[in-house]
Design an enzyme around this catalytic site. Structure first.
Site, PDB file in Angstrom:
ATOM      1  N   HIS A 183       0.846  -1.196   0.000  1.00 47.50           N
ATOM      2  CA  HIS A 183       0.000   0.000   0.000  1.00 47.50           C
ATOM      3  C   HIS A 183       0.877   1.239   0.000  1.00 47.50           C
ATOM      4  O   HIS A 183       1.810   1.345   0.783  1.00 47.50           O
ATOM      5  CB  HIS A 183      -0.878  -0.007   1.256  1.00 47.50           C
ATOM      6  CG  HIS A 183      -1.774   1.180   1.352  1.00 47.50           C
ATOM      7  ND1 HIS A 183      -3.006   1.240   0.750  1.00 47.50           N
ATOM      8  CD2 HIS A 183      -1.617   2.380   1.961  1.00 47.50           C
ATOM      9  CE1 HIS A 183      -3.573   2.401   0.996  1.00 47.50           C
ATOM     10  NE2 HIS A 183      -2.736   3.125   1.728  1.00 47.50           N
ATOM     11  N   ASP A 194     -14.479   4.020   8.286  1.00 44.50           N
ATOM     12  CA  ASP A 194     -13.397   4.839   7.721  1.00 44.50           C
ATOM     13  C   ASP A 194     -13.933   5.721   6.603  1.00 44.50           C
ATOM     14  O   ASP A 194     -13.519   6.880   6.470  1.00 44.50           O
ATOM     15  CB  ASP A 194     -12.259   3.958   7.210  1.00 44.50           C
ATOM     16  CG  ASP A 194     -11.171   4.809   6.561  1.00 44.50           C
ATOM     17  OD1 ASP A 194     -10.547   5.600   7.293  1.00 44.50           O
ATOM     18  OD2 ASP A 194     -10.975   4.722   5.337  1.00 44.50           O
ATOM     19  N   ARG A 236     -13.160  14.061   8.006  1.00 39.13           N
ATOM     20  CA  ARG A 236     -11.810  14.624   8.218  1.00 39.13           C
ATOM     21  C   ARG A 236     -11.421  15.539   7.059  1.00 39.13           C
ATOM     22  O   ARG A 236     -10.795  16.572   7.252  1.00 39.13           O
ATOM     23  CB  ARG A 236     -10.792  13.479   8.345  1.00 39.13           C
ATOM     24  CG  ARG A 236     -10.892  12.742   9.670  1.00 39.13           C
ATOM     25  CD  ARG A 236     -10.115  11.444   9.629  1.00 39.13           C
ATOM     26  NE  ARG A 236      -8.725  11.652   9.325  1.00 39.13           N
ATOM     27  CZ  ARG A 236      -7.942  10.770   8.699  1.00 39.13           C
ATOM     28  NH1 ARG A 236      -8.435   9.599   8.325  1.00 39.13           N
ATOM     29  NH2 ARG A 236      -6.692  11.029   8.474  1.00 39.13           N
ATOM     30  N   SER A 278      -6.633   4.577   9.658  1.00 43.70           N
ATOM     31  CA  SER A 278      -7.414   4.524   8.428  1.00 43.70           C
ATOM     32  C   SER A 278      -6.774   3.548   7.429  1.00 43.70           C
ATOM     33  O   SER A 278      -7.438   2.659   6.877  1.00 43.70           O
ATOM     34  CB  SER A 278      -7.482   5.949   7.849  1.00 43.70           C
ATOM     35  OG  SER A 278      -7.903   5.950   6.524  1.00 43.70           O
ATOM     36  N   LYS A 336      -7.960  -0.808   6.693  1.00 37.04           N
ATOM     37  CA  LYS A 336      -8.294  -1.330   5.354  1.00 37.04           C
ATOM     38  C   LYS A 336      -7.358  -2.485   4.980  1.00 37.04           C
ATOM     39  O   LYS A 336      -7.775  -3.455   4.348  1.00 37.04           O
ATOM     40  CB  LYS A 336      -8.225  -0.194   4.328  1.00 37.04           C
ATOM     41  CG  LYS A 336      -9.431   0.761   4.485  1.00 37.04           C
ATOM     42  CD  LYS A 336      -9.360   1.959   3.587  1.00 37.04           C
ATOM     43  CE  LYS A 336      -8.368   2.959   4.084  1.00 37.04           C
ATOM     44  NZ  LYS A 336      -8.502   4.321   3.637  1.00 37.04           N
TER      45      LYS A 336
HETATM   46  N1  URA Z   1      -4.961   7.307   3.093  1.00 35.13           N
HETATM   47  C1  URA Z   1      -5.939   6.728   3.811  1.00 35.13           C
HETATM   48  O1  URA Z   1      -6.444   5.676   3.438  1.00 35.13           O
HETATM   49  N2  URA Z   1      -6.352   7.318   4.933  1.00 35.13           N
HETATM   50  C2  URA Z   1      -5.832   8.476   5.404  1.00 35.13           C
HETATM   51  O2  URA Z   1      -6.225   8.953   6.442  1.00 35.13           O
HETATM   52  C3  URA Z   1      -4.808   9.087   4.640  1.00 35.13           C
HETATM   53  C4  URA Z   1      -4.389   8.465   3.493  1.00 35.13           C
END
Ligand code: URA
Length: 439
Positions: free
Chosen positions: A85, A164, A171, A186, A190
């Site tokens: 990621h 999220d 946010r 966050s 995932k």
């Molecule tokens: N990428 C994400 O998935 N979440 C965040 O808070 C910032 C970048």
């Protein structure tokens, strides 16, 4: 959770007091269920951004997000399950090289990706520039494809970490994105929901990234690794440069073409280099000895094995597999190409985020969710910081839909690429490794 306790939790965070794990879990669950409203959550988030969250709170926040939705079960797959990621950047197409490399190395890659927003691109948009390519796989289709060919890339469903999705949207509009714990929870919720047992994070540092400095990126990387390990996943991170675009290409079809050229052995440079680092790093996390991992990845690239896997992957998701042989005949191409030649000098640095925004303004990215993209347009940024540019040489190529759009972007490149006469040091590609033995 009683309505009385909600203001108490917010006030505790405002006053910098620790939040017990059970209260934090209940608070997030209440938000998802409608018992905490957006105003209360925004107040809590802002207090958290200013006061900070402890490591324990970050781990608990991740758990709370994870518990809000479905998880993908990859336990039945043969071979190590892996995921990589990137925290997001400009010209960052490594997934399209790393995914086939790892599948070719016998790993199982079930990748849930996102779309571009603002100055950063998204893997799903890039893949959709291949005619016929589909990213809307069901969890069963994803699982079956990974079982067959080792690799699938799909859009995350609405049911994967729904908390999220809501929190991130809040946010985004309340100035509360930039908190290491909020970003780490966050991202990691995932990754954990995605089901892979081995996770490698590419945490970007520089003007084109969430974290502007290497120190801040190392802190974020360390927190992500701790969260992953606390949840029983073998997790590592590389902190890498985003003070300049990673690959030369910025824009959907342009980036897919560049990734294919890396797989075909026709393109060197930082996109290839980082893809090899990431793929070898993930193999290492699965238990492979570091030097052997790198040798294996180089072999799979050199012998075209990863290119074959890419071809199978494209065909499995409905795309034209001929793209692996003749990328520029299959991918959409912009009708107007103009070059920016600023004269001789040395590249002092880039406004990397600005370059991403300029590519987006041509139609390569969205200003808001739901915007329709022009998959053919974008930029090619040819030199890197410290490179000497000869008089008359092209520094940027603008791929545009119309001559006016190209002219508008050409007129703004002066501020986005800083040229000068003094020598300038090149910037390291990988700043730090976190979570590896010896790092
Ligand atoms: N990428 C994400 O998935 N979440 C965040 O808070 C910032 C970048």
């Amino acid at each position: 959770m009683s309505t009385l306790e909600i203001p108490v939790i917010i006030a505790r965070k405002r006053d910098g007091e620790p939040i017990p794990a059970d209260d934090l879990l209940a608070f997030i669950a209440a938000y998802v269920a409608g018992g905490v409203d957006d105003a209360q959550m925004a107040a809590f988030l802002m207090a958290g951004v200013i006061r900070g969250f402890s490591r324990e709170e970050a781990v608990t926040l991740t758990q709370a997000l994870l518990e809000s939705g479905d998880r993908i079960d990859l336990s039945g797959l043969r071979g190590p399950t892996v995921d990589k990621h990137s925290t997001g950047g400009v010209g960052d197409t490594t997934t399209l090289v790393v995914g086939p490399l790892l599948a070719a190395a016998g790993c199982q890659v079930a990748k849930l990706s996102g779309r571009g927003l603002g100055h950063t691109g998204g893997t799903l948009d890039k893949l959709e520039s291949i005619p016929g390519f589909r990213v809307d796989l069901s969890p069963e289709q994803l699982h079956d494809q990974v079982e067959r060919i080792g690799l699938a890339v799909a859009a995350a469903t609405q049911d994967l970490v729904p908390a999220d999705k809501r929190l991130y949207a809040l946010r985004d509009v309340t100035g509360t994105v930039a908190s290491p714990a909020l970003i780490a929870s966050s991202v990691m919720s995932k990754k954990l929901a995605g089901g892979a047992q081995h996770v490698l994070l590419d945490v970007k540092a520089g003007d084109g990234a969430f974290m502007a400095t290497v120190e801040a990126a190392v802190d974020l990387a360390t927190l992500c690794v701790e969260i992953g390990e606390a949840h029983g996943r073998r997790t590592g991170a590389l902190v890498t440069d985003m003070s300049q675009p990673l690959g030369d290409a910025i824009g959907n079809a342009l980036e897919v073409g560049a990734a294919i050229e890396v797989l075909r052995g026709e393109r060197s440079g930082r996109l290839r280099e980082l893809s090899v680092d990431l793929a070898a790093g993930l193999l290492e996390l699965t238990g492979r000895e570091p030097a052997a991992a790198r040798t294996e990845i180089e072999r799979l690239l050199h012998e075209g094995v990863a290119l074959e896997t890419f071809r199978e992957f494209v065909a499995a998701q409905g795309g034209d597999p001929g793209v692996a042989d003749r990328p520029w005949e299959v991918l959409p191409v912009a009708p107007v190409v103009e070059e920016w030649r600023p004269g001789s000098g040395v590249v002092q640095g880039f406004a990397c985020r600005r370059l991403g925004e300029l590519a987006a303004s041509l139609g390569a990215g969205r200003q808001r969710q739901g915007d329709v993209l022009d998959l053919a347009v974008g930029l090619e940024v040819l030199p890197r910081t410290g490179d000497v540019v000869d008089d008359g040489a092209a520094v940027v190529r603008v791929h545009a839909r119309t001559p006016d759009a190209a002219e508008r972007v050409l007129a703004q490149l002066d501020g986005a690429v800083r040229m000068g006469s003094d020598p300038a040091d090149p910037v390291a590609l990988v700043h730090r490794a976190v979570g590896f033995s010896g790092s």
